[in-house]
Design a protein around this motif. Structure first.
Motif, PDB file in Angstrom:
ATOM      1  N   GLU A 150       0.835  -1.193   0.000  1.00 29.05           N
ATOM      2  CA  GLU A 150       0.000   0.000   0.000  1.00 29.05           C
ATOM      3  C   GLU A 150       0.877   1.253   0.000  1.00 29.05           C
ATOM      4  O   GLU A 150       1.931   1.295   0.625  1.00 29.05           O
ATOM      5  CB  GLU A 150      -0.915  -0.003   1.229  1.00 29.05           C
ATOM      6  N   THR A 151       0.439   2.279  -0.701  1.00 34.24           N
ATOM      7  CA  THR A 151       1.170   3.538  -0.753  1.00 34.24           C
ATOM      8  C   THR A 151       0.731   4.437   0.396  1.00 34.24           C
ATOM      9  O   THR A 151      -0.105   4.060   1.224  1.00 34.24           O
ATOM     10  CB  THR A 151       0.927   4.262  -2.090  1.00 34.24           C
ATOM     11  N   SER A 152       1.255   5.659   0.420  1.00 28.71           N
ATOM     12  CA  SER A 152       0.893   6.605   1.478  1.00 28.71           C
ATOM     13  C   SER A 152      -0.538   7.112   1.340  1.00 28.71           C
ATOM     14  O   SER A 152      -1.044   7.766   2.251  1.00 28.71           O
ATOM     15  CB  SER A 152       1.861   7.797   1.471  1.00 28.71           C
ATOM     16  N   LEU A 153      -1.180   6.812   0.202  1.00 33.80           N
ATOM     17  CA  LEU A 153      -2.600   7.128   0.026  1.00 33.80           C
ATOM     18  C   LEU A 153      -3.378   5.832   0.220  1.00 33.80           C
ATOM     19  O   LEU A 153      -3.375   4.960  -0.652  1.00 33.80           O
ATOM     20  CB  LEU A 153      -2.850   7.704  -1.374  1.00 33.80           C
ATOM     21  N   PRO A 154      -4.023   5.635   1.395  1.00 35.44           N
ATOM     22  CA  PRO A 154      -4.697   4.366   1.695  1.00 35.44           C
ATOM     23  C   PRO A 154      -5.675   3.976   0.584  1.00 35.44           C
ATOM     24  O   PRO A 154      -6.454   4.792   0.085  1.00 35.44           O
ATOM     25  CB  PRO A 154      -5.437   4.660   3.009  1.00 35.44           C
ATOM     26  N   GLY A 155      -5.603   2.673   0.207  1.00 39.61           N
ATOM     27  CA  GLY A 155      -6.449   2.168  -0.864  1.00 39.61           C
ATOM     28  C   GLY A 155      -5.786   2.204  -2.220  1.00 39.61           C
ATOM     29  O   GLY A 155      -6.330   1.676  -3.197  1.00 39.61           O
ATOM     30  N   VAL A 156      -4.608   2.827  -2.282  1.00 37.85           N
ATOM     31  CA  VAL A 156      -3.817   2.856  -3.512  1.00 37.85           C
ATOM     32  C   VAL A 156      -2.561   2.022  -3.277  1.00 37.85           C
ATOM     33  O   VAL A 156      -1.841   2.232  -2.295  1.00 37.85           O
ATOM     34  CB  VAL A 156      -3.440   4.304  -3.904  1.00 37.85           C
ATOM     35  N   PHE A 157      -2.311   1.096  -4.172  1.00 36.66           N
ATOM     36  CA  PHE A 157      -1.201   0.147  -4.030  1.00 36.66           C
ATOM     37  C   PHE A 157      -0.227   0.325  -5.191  1.00 36.66           C
ATOM     38  O   PHE A 157      -0.565   0.908  -6.221  1.00 36.66           O
ATOM     39  CB  PHE A 157      -1.744  -1.281  -3.989  1.00 36.66           C
ATOM     40  N   ALA A 158       0.981  -0.189  -5.017  1.00 43.59           N
ATOM     41  CA  ALA A 158       1.988  -0.121  -6.077  1.00 43.59           C
ATOM     42  C   ALA A 158       2.651  -1.481  -6.219  1.00 43.59           C
ATOM     43  O   ALA A 158       2.893  -2.186  -5.229  1.00 43.59           O
ATOM     44  CB  ALA A 158       3.038   0.946  -5.770  1.00 43.59           C
ATOM     45  N   ALA A 159       2.933  -1.861  -7.463  1.00 44.79           N
ATOM     46  CA  ALA A 159       3.553  -3.160  -7.737  1.00 44.79           C
ATOM     47  C   ALA A 159       4.479  -3.047  -8.944  1.00 44.79           C
ATOM     48  O   ALA A 159       4.315  -2.172  -9.794  1.00 44.79           O
ATOM     49  CB  ALA A 159       2.468  -4.218  -8.010  1.00 44.79           C
ATOM     50  N   GLY A 160       5.442  -3.946  -8.999  1.00 43.90           N
ATOM     51  CA  GLY A 160       6.341  -3.980 -10.142  1.00 43.90           C
ATOM     52  C   GLY A 160       7.463  -2.960 -10.047  1.00 43.90           C
ATOM     53  O   GLY A 160       7.802  -2.468  -8.966  1.00 43.90           O
ATOM     54  N   ASP A 161       8.029  -2.589 -11.188  1.00 45.05           N
ATOM     55  CA  ASP A 161       9.238  -1.776 -11.223  1.00 45.05           C
ATOM     56  C   ASP A 161       9.043  -0.347 -10.724  1.00 45.05           C
ATOM     57  O   ASP A 161      10.025   0.341 -10.420  1.00 45.05           O
ATOM     58  CB  ASP A 161       9.801  -1.730 -12.647  1.00 45.05           C
ATOM     59  N   ALA A 162       7.810   0.141 -10.663  1.00 44.40           N
ATOM     60  CA  ALA A 162       7.583   1.497 -10.161  1.00 44.40           C
ATOM     61  C   ALA A 162       7.727   1.570  -8.645  1.00 44.40           C
ATOM     62  O   ALA A 162       7.855   2.659  -8.080  1.00 44.40           O
ATOM     63  CB  ALA A 162       6.196   1.990 -10.563  1.00 44.40           C
ATOM     64  N   ARG A 163       7.728   0.415  -7.990  1.00 36.46           N
ATOM     65  CA  ARG A 163       7.788   0.366  -6.528  1.00 36.46           C
ATOM     66  C   ARG A 163       9.237   0.358  -6.050  1.00 36.46           C
ATOM     67  O   ARG A 163      10.084  -0.318  -6.631  1.00 36.46           O
ATOM     68  CB  ARG A 163       7.062  -0.895  -6.034  1.00 36.46           C
ATOM     69  N   ARG A 164       9.506   1.082  -5.009  1.00 40.93           N
ATOM     70  CA  ARG A 164      10.851   1.127  -4.430  1.00 40.93           C
ATOM     71  C   ARG A 164      11.266  -0.270  -3.966  1.00 40.93           C
ATOM     72  O   ARG A 164      10.481  -1.015  -3.390  1.00 40.93           O
ATOM     73  CB  ARG A 164      10.880   2.094  -3.253  1.00 40.93           C
ATOM     74  N   ALA A 165      12.523  -0.620  -4.232  1.00 34.41           N
ATOM     75  CA  ALA A 165      13.126  -1.886  -3.776  1.00 34.41           C
ATOM     76  C   ALA A 165      12.496  -3.112  -4.429  1.00 34.41           C
ATOM     77  O   ALA A 165      12.602  -4.220  -3.898  1.00 34.41           O
ATOM     78  CB  ALA A 165      13.056  -2.009  -2.253  1.00 34.41           C
ATOM     79  N   SER A 166      11.866  -2.953  -5.572  1.00 39.97           N
ATOM     80  CA  SER A 166      11.330  -4.125  -6.266  1.00 39.97           C
ATOM     81  C   SER A 166      12.468  -4.909  -6.906  1.00 39.97           C
ATOM     82  O   SER A 166      13.547  -4.369  -7.171  1.00 39.97           O
ATOM     83  CB  SER A 166      10.336  -3.701  -7.358  1.00 39.97           C
ATOM     84  N   VAL A 167      12.216  -6.188  -7.151  1.00 40.28           N
ATOM     85  CA  VAL A 167      13.195  -7.043  -7.832  1.00 40.28           C
ATOM     86  C   VAL A 167      12.931  -6.932  -9.328  1.00 40.28           C
ATOM     87  O   VAL A 167      11.838  -7.207  -9.803  1.00 40.28           O
ATOM     88  CB  VAL A 167      13.065  -8.510  -7.372  1.00 40.28           C
ATOM     89  N   LYS A 168      13.919  -6.515 -10.093  1.00 37.94           N
ATOM     90  CA  LYS A 168      13.717  -6.232 -11.514  1.00 37.94           C
ATOM     91  C   LYS A 168      13.742  -7.525 -12.323  1.00 37.94           C
ATOM     92  O   LYS A 168      14.664  -7.806 -13.090  1.00 37.94           O
ATOM     93  CB  LYS A 168      14.797  -5.260 -12.005  1.00 37.94           C
ATOM     94  N   ARG A 169      12.688  -8.318 -12.141  1.00 39.86           N
ATOM     95  CA  ARG A 169      12.509  -9.558 -12.898  1.00 39.86           C
ATOM     96  C   ARG A 169      11.042  -9.679 -13.260  1.00 39.86           C
ATOM     97  O   ARG A 169      10.160  -9.266 -12.508  1.00 39.86           O
ATOM     98  CB  ARG A 169      12.953 -10.792 -12.082  1.00 39.86           C
ATOM     99  N   CYS A 170      10.770 -10.261 -14.409  1.00 36.67           N
ATOM    100  CA  CYS A 170       9.400 -10.374 -14.894  1.00 36.67           C
ATOM    101  C   CYS A 170       8.535 -11.175 -13.918  1.00 36.67           C
ATOM    102  O   CYS A 170       7.417 -10.768 -13.579  1.00 36.67           O
ATOM    103  CB  CYS A 170       9.405 -11.028 -16.272  1.00 36.67           C
ATOM    104  N   ALA A 171       9.053 -12.306 -13.437  1.00 39.49           N
ATOM    105  CA  ALA A 171       8.271 -13.160 -12.544  1.00 39.49           C
ATOM    106  C   ALA A 171       7.974 -12.459 -11.218  1.00 39.49           C
ATOM    107  O   ALA A 171       6.887 -12.610 -10.651  1.00 39.49           O
ATOM    108  CB  ALA A 171       9.005 -14.472 -12.286  1.00 39.49           C
ATOM    109  N   SER A 172       8.917 -11.674 -10.714  1.00 36.71           N
ATOM    110  CA  SER A 172       8.676 -10.977  -9.456  1.00 36.71           C
ATOM    111  C   SER A 172       7.637  -9.874  -9.637  1.00 36.71           C
ATOM    112  O   SER A 172       6.846  -9.599  -8.732  1.00 36.71           O
ATOM    113  CB  SER A 172       9.984 -10.399  -8.901  1.00 36.71           C
ATOM    114  N   ALA A 173       7.613  -9.237 -10.817  1.00 37.65           N
ATOM    115  CA  ALA A 173       6.585  -8.234 -11.094  1.00 37.65           C
ATOM    116  C   ALA A 173       5.208  -8.881 -11.110  1.00 37.65           C
ATOM    117  O   ALA A 173       4.233  -8.334 -10.573  1.00 37.65           O
ATOM    118  CB  ALA A 173       6.866  -7.543 -12.425  1.00 37.65           C
TER     119      ALA A 173
END
Length: 590
Positions: free
Chosen positions: A540-563
């Motif tokens: 979840e982001t700092s705006l409750p109800g809004v989430f982030a996933a994949g490469d736009a998210r901080r500390a994500s693993v830059k792999r297709c399967a992890s996204a």
């Protein structure tokens, strides 16, 4: 079905060899079988000829030494070779080397080894050969008639070859300048969206004739012709919105129509979120500004994605996932990007670039990241004319006989280099660091090391370049000594760094100094950006109800399967959010 004889006691069969079919040799590509084992050779040849003889010539030879002559004979007759299938083990102990020798003769023919079911001793050498780029695929020989498992693999391989080669049905025709940035952008977009299209150079006789037939005199290029539906449409220098509208993709979105979930971006994370959300009953909309698949959609071959032992192109993986989400009821909003995000009264409003507003009870941001620009004016001026950002898979075949450079040390750069090497005379990977080990998968490093026409230059960076109409040279600087040298270059593919597509968010959600979205525990502690008493959900982001996933998210693993995993993991959290909101609303109404 007729048969003809070709040099070296090789037999070829199929409709392509029959003048009575009315087709040309190019209309009937060849499948070539090579094996010293007469029974295995006949088994393969017979099964292939029965199933594919109407559309392919099926040729066979019994000596690897004669294979080169057979391929050259077919090519001289204008017959492209789609696939070469060689035996392995037994009477064909050198089967892998036989296939490896095909690449210098025909760089686009798929090389497939066929083993006897149960001969597991060949597995190790086969897997090693794929890693080293000596062969492309493997399969078990057919066991009796109508071996559908065998034919499933064959049809998948042929589909791969046909997709790379182009030709066949053209739903779209693109007429433009070969090295126009806009033409290149459209070719790349059509390829990534797996739209069957043909490109015709407006300066060539065929392209000019097509313009004349359309009644266009010196039109503003490019011209896009839509050839599906009851009536054909001709678009002169269209925008992406013009094309989307002609496709019927611009259905208006009402701000009063409330979705359960809005997904921003149709890369691997966004598509996965859409599949799981829609399949679990959430009314879901996905907004995509460019092409489905994100960066992964530009990958020519992903070999480390679970479930695809033979590898899968990024565009195919993305397209299959898109169709899966679509079949579950996901609404896709194409060729529009989100300009703004705001939330109030349990609703989120996403302002779209066409002026419409998308309203949803929850949001997942999966806008991904793009490759950083070089910021070298002399090279930026040549973008689309020898300088390309991303893998630009659609341009690979145009690199035939060229000297190509790839900048980057990640998996995408490695995949691009290996794919380009099928056509280019020489591919050089430019890496600023001293090693690829920290940034690239080992299988890609080994494949690059084994490729005879791929080199890696470490500790270098590009500082300049030159070209009149097309790229002609690059200036490279040694990171250690500062020495510079000029090298001839026909093309440059840039795949460096990650720049998140999050500028549109402004201060709506918390981001780090590079623009990556902070989620979950990163929002807690001193100077926290989290506004509620409860802790945030993990994505979840700092705006409750809004989430982030994949490469736009901080500390994500830059792999297709992890996204994909990120996208899937958001949905249980979305469910919890929606249930909490519904309970709060019900309590307030009592």
């Amino acid at each position: 079905m007729s048969a003809e004889r070709v040099p070296g006691d090789q037999a070829a069969s199929g409709a392509g060899s029959d003048p009575g079919t009315g087709g040309t040799a190019a209309d009937h590509p060849a499948i070539v079988v090579v094996s010293r084992d007469a029974a295995a050779r006949q088994n393969l040849h017979s099964e292939l000829a029965k199933r594919y003889g109407a559309d392919y010539q099926v040729a066979a030879c019994d000596e690897p030494a004669e294979l080169a002559a057979l391929i050259r004979t077919l090519r001289a007759a204008g017959t492209p070779v789609a696939m070469v299938i060689s035996g392995i083990g037994g009477q064909d102990p050198d089967g892998i080397d036989t296939l490896a020798a095909v690449r210098p003769i025909d760089s686009t023919a798929l090389r497939v080894t066929a083993f006897r079911w149960g001969d597991f001793a060949t597995a190790g050498p086969v897997f090693e050969a794929v890693t080293l780029g000596k062969i492309d695929h493997w399969l078990a020989r057919p066991e009796g008639a109508r071996d559908e498992e065998f034919h499933r693999f064959i049809t998948e391989f042929l589909s791969e070859w046909n997709t790379r080669r182009g030709g066949g049905f053209e739903a779209l025709r693109l007429i433009g300048e070969q090295w126009s940035p806009r033409s290149q952008e459209l070719r790349d977009t059509f390829s990534r969206n797996r739209l069957p299209f043909g490109f015709y150079d407006a300066a060539a006789e065929r392209g000019q004739r097509m313009l004349d037939e359309l009644g266009l005199t010196a039109p503003e290029l490019p011209v896009v012709v839509l050839r599906f539906g009851t009536e054909h449409s001709t678009l002169v220098n269209p925008s992406n919105l013009d094309i989307a509208e002609a496709f019927g993709l611009m259905a208006p979105i009402s701000a009063e129509d409330v979705f359960d979930l809005a997904v921003v971006g149709a890369g691997p994370a966004g598509l996965a979120a859409a599949v799981y959300a829609s399949s679990e009953g959430l009314r879901t909309a996905v907004v995509e500004a460019e092409a489905i698949g994100g960066q992964a959609g530009t990958s020519s071959m992903i070999r480390n994605y679970p479930g695809f032992a033979q590898g899968v192109s990024g565009s195919k993986l993305a397209f299959e996932t898109y169709q899966q989400a679509w079949s579950f009821g996901t609404t896709f909003i194409f060729i529009r990007h989100v300009d703004s995000l705001s939330g109030a009264d349990g609703r989120f409003r996403l302002g779209l670039s066409d002026g419409n507003v998308l309203t949803a009870r929850s949001v997942v941001i999966t806008t991904g990241a793009s490759y950083r620009q070089l910021d070298i004016p002399s090279l930026e001026a040549l973008q689309g004319r020898g300088v390309f950002y991303g893998a630009a898979v659609s341009e690979a075949s145009a690199m035939r006989g060229q000297r190509v450079f790839v900048v980057g040390g990640g998996n995408s750069a490695g995949q691009a280099a290996i794919h380009l090497a099928k056509w280019a005379d020489q591919v050089t990977v430019l890496v600023r660091g001293k090693s690829l080990a920290q940034s690239m998968s080992e299988y890609l490093i080994r494949t690059i090391d084994a490729a005879p026409n791929v080199d890696v230059s470490y500790g270098v960076r590009i500082v300049d370049g030159a070209g009149t109409d097309l790229l002609e040279s690059l200036v490279l600087e040694d990171a250690g000594t500062g020495q510079r040298r000029s090298v001839r270059a026909d093309a440059l593919f840039v795949l460096i760094g990650s720049h998140p597509h999050t500028e549109w968010l402004g201060d709506t959600v918390a981001r780090d100094q590079w623009g990556f979205i902070r989620t979950g525990p990163e929002l807690m502690g001193d100077g926290a950006d989290w506004p509620l008493d409860r802790p945030p959900f993990p994505l979840e982001t700092s705006l409750p109800g809004v989430f982030a996933a994949g490469d736009a998210r901080r500390a994500s693993v830059k792999r297709c399967a992890s996204a994909v995993g990120d996208g899937a993991v958001t949905i249980p959290q979305v469910h919890t959010w929606l249930e909490t909101q519904a309970a709060t609303q019900a309590s307030a109404e009592r």
